[in-house]
Design an enzyme around this catalytic site. Structure first.
Site, PDB file in Angstrom:
ATOM      1  N   ASP A   1      21.725 -12.138 -15.449  1.00 47.81           N
ATOM      2  CA  ASP A   1      20.665 -12.491 -16.405  1.00 47.81           C
ATOM      3  C   ASP A   1      20.574 -11.560 -17.615  1.00 47.81           C
ATOM      4  OD1 ASP A   1      20.232 -13.482 -13.767  1.00 47.81           O
ATOM      5  OD2 ASP A   1      18.169 -14.001 -14.273  1.00 47.81           O
TER       6      ASP A   1
ATOM      7  N   GLU B   1      19.387 -17.229 -19.258  1.00 44.78           N
ATOM      8  CA  GLU B   1      18.068 -17.889 -19.298  1.00 44.78           C
ATOM      9  C   GLU B   1      16.976 -17.040 -19.939  1.00 44.78           C
ATOM     10  OE1 GLU B   1      15.480 -18.882 -16.260  1.00 44.78           O
ATOM     11  OE2 GLU B   1      15.441 -16.909 -15.363  1.00 44.78           O
ATOM     12  N   ASN B   2      17.162 -15.726 -19.993  1.00 46.68           N
ATOM     13  CA  ASN B   2      16.147 -14.864 -20.602  1.00 46.68           C
ATOM     14  C   ASN B   2      16.699 -14.093 -21.792  1.00 46.68           C
ATOM     15  OD1 ASN B   2      15.115 -14.346 -17.272  1.00 46.68           O
ATOM     16  ND2 ASN B   2      13.898 -15.394 -18.820  1.00 46.68           N
TER      17      ASN B   2
ATOM     18  N   ASN C   1      14.793 -21.150 -14.235  1.00 45.94           N
ATOM     19  CA  ASN C   1      13.435 -21.656 -14.456  1.00 45.94           C
ATOM     20  C   ASN C   1      12.905 -21.482 -15.877  1.00 45.94           C
ATOM     21  OD1 ASN C   1      13.618 -18.906 -13.415  1.00 45.94           O
ATOM     22  ND2 ASN C   1      11.404 -18.836 -13.611  1.00 45.94           N
ATOM     23  N   HIS C   2      13.478 -20.552 -16.646  1.00 47.57           N
ATOM     24  CA  HIS C   2      12.985 -20.336 -18.020  1.00 47.57           C
ATOM     25  C   HIS C   2      13.750 -21.127 -19.076  1.00 47.57           C
ATOM     26  CE1 HIS C   2       9.926 -17.313 -17.354  1.00 47.57           C
ATOM     27  NE2 HIS C   2      10.724 -16.724 -16.479  1.00 47.57           N
TER      28      HIS C   2
ATOM     29  N   HIS D   1      19.949 -19.786  -8.719  1.00 50.87           N
ATOM     30  CA  HIS D   1      18.840 -19.073  -9.359  1.00 50.87           C
ATOM     31  C   HIS D   1      17.615 -19.193  -8.450  1.00 50.87           C
ATOM     32  CE1 HIS D   1      17.443 -17.181 -13.036  1.00 50.87           C
ATOM     33  NE2 HIS D   1      16.301 -17.843 -12.897  1.00 50.87           N
TER      34      HIS D   1
ATOM     35  N   HIS E   1      18.120 -14.399 -10.855  1.00 53.31           N
ATOM     36  CA  HIS E   1      16.667 -14.593 -11.016  1.00 53.31           C
ATOM     37  C   HIS E   1      15.840 -13.349 -10.689  1.00 53.31           C
ATOM     38  CE1 HIS E   1      12.705 -16.404 -11.272  1.00 53.31           C
ATOM     39  NE2 HIS E   1      12.469 -16.129 -10.006  1.00 53.31           N
TER      40      HIS E   1
ATOM     41  N   HIS F   1      16.628 -10.242 -10.955  1.00 53.34           N
ATOM     42  CA  HIS F   1      16.962  -9.166 -11.902  1.00 53.34           C
ATOM     43  C   HIS F   1      17.301  -7.846 -11.212  1.00 53.34           C
ATOM     44  CE1 HIS F   1      14.781 -11.233 -15.547  1.00 53.34           C
ATOM     45  NE2 HIS F   1      15.649 -12.013 -14.916  1.00 53.34           N
TER      46      HIS F   1
HETATM   47 FE   FE2 Z   1      14.542 -16.848 -13.547  1.00 49.24          FE
END
Ligand code: FE2
Length: 268
Positions: free
Chosen positions: A8, A39-40, A67-68, A160, A185, A187
């Site tokens: 991530d 995703e982030n 999810n993001h 994730h 996810h 991290h």
């Molecule tokens: Fe996530």
């Protein structure tokens, strides 16, 4: 062949640390296939088309998310392309087990310069996360689809998910049927990278490429305030102590069977 999965990428500190270390890692380990979870990558929440382009320019074959994915609205149009499209937006994945009709795709099948076919799947967990379809049955469905479409043997899944148990369960469920099941996810990189009995490389979480002086990427003070007072407040990406977390997998390009998995953490 060698596959590198970058965990991530969190905000601009994550993008900078990846830009700094990735070229050397790609060269040293003769990486053939590069997958980045982005995703982030936009300020810690979501991904924009220009940041996706930036990650593709670094050499990513596929960008996975979670999810993001919809936090930055402009990514929706970028990913709304036909299944057989060759534009880069087709190679940004969202979890395949999102509701039917969601924009984008959770599976990408491609071919490397040497003719090796590969597939990347993205899935989201259901334990301690927003509801989604069954990732186990969805994985079965995608594997059938891959067999029918390209018959790629090199198959990597970015799972994730929050719960270690769910990630381990999907790893064992797919053992021998995919090259690797890598978690994202949380991290936080886990030290459980291993080869399962039938040739699938597994790691519960690859970890984050981002600021480690933080609470999973976010400014420590802001998260602490939330825990201590319960009051709402805007979360912002931290900056200190950036590290790049990634996992390297070596596999047989003809069978897809993994024979080595290695954790990588680079930073100052
Ligand atoms: Fe996530």
């Amino acid at each position: 062949m060698n596959i590198l999965f970058v965990g991530d990428v969190f905000g601009s500190p994550g993008r900078h640390i990846v830009r700094e270390h990735l070229p050397h890692v790609l060269e040293t380990h003769a990486v053939d296939l590069l997958i980045i979870n982005g995703e982030n990558s936009a300020g810690g929440f979501g991904i924009t088309p220009s940041i996706a382009e930036e990650l593709f320019d670094l050499g990513a074959h596929v960008i996975t998310t979670g999810n993001h994915i919809w936090d930055k609205k402009e990514i929706v149009e970028y990913m709304t392309v036909p299944a057989n499209s060759h534009v880069r937006g087709r190679r940004v994945l969202r979890p395949a087990n999102f509701a039917h009709g969601t924009p984008g795709f959770g599976l990408y099948e491609g071919e490397l310069g040497n003719g090796t076919k590969y597939a990347v799947m993205n899935m989201q967990g259901r334990v301690f996360m927003a509801s989604s379809d069954d990732p186990f049955r969805k994985a079965d469905e995608l594997l059938t689809m891959i067999e029918r479409n390209t018959n790629a043997k090199v198959i990597l899944l970015d799972f994730h998910a929050e719960a270690t148990s769910e990630k381990a369960a999907l790893g064992w469920y797919l053992d021998g049927r995919v090259t690797a099941v890598l978690g994202t996810h949380t991290h936080v990189p886990t030290a459980d990278e291993r080869l399962l009995h039938h040739g699938t490389a597994y790691q519960t979480d690859v970890g984050m490429s981002g600021p480690f002086d933080s609470i999973i990427g976010v400014e420590t003070e802001l998260v602490l305030k939330r825990f201590l007072t319960g009051m709402p407040g805007k979360f912002e990406a931290a900056k200190g102590n950036p590290k790049m977390c990634a996992t390297l997998i070596s596999c047989d390009g003809a069978t897809g069977r993994a024979h080595h998995i290695q954790r990588i953490m680079l930073g100052e």
